[in-house]
Design a protein around this motif. Structure first.
Motif, short mmCIF file in Angstrom:
data_model
loop_
_atom_site.label_atom_id
_atom_site.label_comp_id
_atom_site.label_asym_id
_atom_site.label_seq_id
_atom_site.Cartn_x
_atom_site.Cartn_y
_atom_site.Cartn_z
N GLY A 53 0.87 -1.34 -0.03
CA GLY A 53 -0.15 -0.04 0.21
C GLY A 53 0.72 1.45 -0.09
O GLY A 53 2.25 1.07 0.34
N ASN A 54 0.35 2.47 -0.13
CA ASN A 54 0.89 3.56 -0.34
C ASN A 54 0.52 4.52 0.85
O ASN A 54 -0.46 4.38 1.34
N ILE A 55 1.22 5.81 0.84
CA ILE A 55 0.57 6.50 2.06
C ILE A 55 -0.78 7.37 1.55
O ILE A 55 -1.34 7.88 2.42
N GLY A 57 -3.32 5.58 1.14
CA GLY A 57 -4.34 4.47 1.54
C GLY A 57 -4.67 3.46 0.35
O GLY A 57 -5.50 3.19 0.28
N GLU A 58 -4.13 3.72 -0.77
CA GLU A 58 -4.16 2.87 -1.73
C GLU A 58 -3.50 1.39 -2.10
O GLU A 58 -2.22 1.43 -1.57
N ALA A 59 -4.01 0.37 -2.54
CA ALA A 59 -3.29 -0.68 -2.79
C ALA A 59 -2.68 -0.60 -4.03
O ALA A 59 -3.21 0.01 -5.00
N SER A 86 7.24 11.50 -4.88
CA SER A 86 6.43 10.97 -5.83
C SER A 86 5.19 10.21 -5.00
O SER A 86 5.04 10.16 -3.78
N GLU A 87 3.82 10.17 -5.72
CA GLU A 87 2.73 9.67 -5.02
C GLU A 87 3.07 8.28 -4.51
O GLU A 87 2.30 8.18 -3.53
N GLU A 88 4.12 7.62 -4.64
CA GLU A 88 4.34 6.27 -4.32
C GLU A 88 5.32 6.27 -3.01
O GLU A 88 5.59 5.13 -2.72
N MET A 89 5.89 7.28 -2.82
CA MET A 89 6.85 7.44 -1.65
C MET A 89 6.28 8.37 -0.50
O MET A 89 5.93 9.61 -0.86
N GLY A 115 -3.85 6.72 -13.17
CA GLY A 115 -5.10 5.81 -13.70
C GLY A 115 -4.87 4.32 -13.50
O GLY A 115 -5.35 3.42 -14.22
N SER A 116 -4.29 3.90 -12.22
CA SER A 116 -3.79 2.58 -11.99
C SER A 116 -5.29 1.73 -12.09
O SER A 116 -5.10 0.49 -12.45
N SER A 117 -6.34 2.35 -11.89
CA SER A 117 -7.42 1.57 -11.78
C SER A 117 -7.87 0.87 -13.25
O SER A 117 -8.62 0.13 -13.26
N LEU A 272 -7.89 14.30 -5.85
CA LEU A 272 -6.61 14.22 -6.59
C LEU A 272 -5.45 15.19 -5.86
O LEU A 272 -5.60 16.04 -5.08
N ARG A 273 -4.32 14.79 -6.06
CA ARG A 273 -2.82 15.47 -5.32
C ARG A 273 -2.54 16.68 -6.08
O ARG A 273 -2.43 16.74 -7.06
N LEU A 274 -2.45 17.56 -5.20
CA LEU A 274 -1.76 18.93 -5.64
C LEU A 274 -0.39 18.89 -6.32
O LEU A 274 -0.46 19.43 -7.53
#
Ligand code: AHG
Ligand code: MN
Ligand code: MN
Ligand code: MN
Length: 330
Positions: A53-55, A57-59, A86-89, A115-117, A272-274
């Motif tokens: 998971g990432n910060i 709260g997404e898988a 990064s969104e993932e860190m 667009g991971s989904s 969405l992230r700023l």
């Protein structure tokens, strides 16, 4: 014209310096590698969840992690960057001292896979990036990244669709490049992208309608009645659920994109992230003659409070964004 030549000419015209040219070149190279990984699909073992998971709260999807690693590895040295986010860190990652110039000038932020989904259902996904000046000293901190969108020196995205396209601004217009797979280079296919001022299409996730603020309910209600702008009969709706794909359509033929506050995400400030979604897209859209806003404030003027801050987003055809803002000014 190739991306390489475009960047060299931008440097000769004083729009960018050698370090920024290197940064964009390396990001574009990493996007080619991501495009290849995405294109392999099931054959590359890149589909499905990573089991982490990432910060946010997404898988995480496997491609979220793979794309993040490709961008991190590509940019970890070269001397031009002080650090990355990064969104993932969870936090900003410094470029090791031995891998960077003492006067490293830039910070790179990215949504490595947007667009991971859509990955597992073979719908377009993308990569979004933003470059900020590094003005810090000593140890790199998250706070070094907390600059308004107006401070961006470059922003862009790569969309992995039927063709792979890189759309870029260095503050002098927005320009679209298409990947020539035979040669392996990005070729300028649409210089000076321009967004039509009025809307023929709107992009919003209508399934959230019952959770919206009254202002958004009223706006979309009037939009659907054709009251918010000139309406031909061919008024249309599109929602890809990959921001890159929706924004690319809007840059190409106009429209308005919105991910407003809703009860599900209001406590986080939006969906969405700023720093690595809304701000880079806002710069690209403004440089193409469009507008980008939180509904209540110009997006690029927002003062970031934290690295993964979320915001409501309205962007696209200038007249329609302004119409939407009228409903949100209390
Ligand atoms: P990401 O895949 O990087 O987490 O971003 C997904 C975002 C954005 O790309 C898209 O516009 C939005 O999530 C879609 O949200 P819904 O699935 O709620 O429609
Ligand atoms: Mn995203
Ligand atoms: Mn993402
Ligand atoms: Mn995500």
């Amino acid at each position: 014209m190739s991306l390489t030549r475009f960047l060299l000419e931008a440097q000769h015209q004083g729009q960018i310096d050698a370090e920024l040219r290197l940064c964009i070149t390396v990001v574009a190279q990493a996007c080619k590698a991501i495009s290849i990984a995405v294109g392999k699909g099931a054959l590359g073992g890149v589909l499905g969840d990573a089991g982490t998971g990432n910060i946010q709260g997404e898988a995480q999807k496997k491609l979220d992690v793979i794309s993040n690693e490709i961008l991190m590895d590509a940019n970890a040295w070269g001397g031009h960057l002080a650090g990355m986010a990064s969104e993932e860190m969870d936090h900003a990652v410094p470029v090791p001292k031995h891998d960077r110039d003492d006067d490293a000038k830039y910070l790179l932020l990215f949504d490595p896979l947007d667009g991971s989904s859509n990955i597992d259902v073979n719908i377009s996904v993308g990569t979004i990036f933003s470059v900020l000046p590094y003005q810090g000293s000593g140890e790199l901190r998250d706070e070094d990244f907390l600059q308004p969108g107006t401070a961006q020196v470059a922003a862009g995205y790569c969309t992995y669709g039927p063709s792979t396209m890189l759309v870029l601004t260095v503050g002098h217009g927005t320009h679209a490049f298409t990947l020539d797979r035979e040669v392996g280079s990005f070729v300028l296919t649409t210089p000076n992208v321009t967004i039509p001022e009025d809307t023929r299409e709107f992009a919003v996730n209508m399934s959230n309608q019952r959770f919206w603020e009254p202002q958004m309910q009223n706006y979309v209600g009037d939009l659907l009645k054709g009251k918010t702008g000139p309406r031909e009969k061919d008024f249309n709706m599109r929602w890809v659920a990959s921001m890159v794909a929706d924004v690319h359509r809007i840059l190409t033929r106009g429209g308005i994109f919105s991910y407003p506050l809703d009860e599900k995400c209001a406590d986080k400030g939006g969906k969405l992230r700023l720093m690595y979604e809304a701000n880079p897209m806002a710069l690209l859209v403004e440089q193409a003659g469009g507008a980008a806003s939180t509904g209540r404030q110009r997006m690029l003027d927002v003062t970031p409070a934290n690295l993964h801050q979320r915001v409501p987003v309205f962007l696209g055809s200038r007249n329609e964004v302004e119409a939407a803002e009228k409903y949100h000014r209390d």
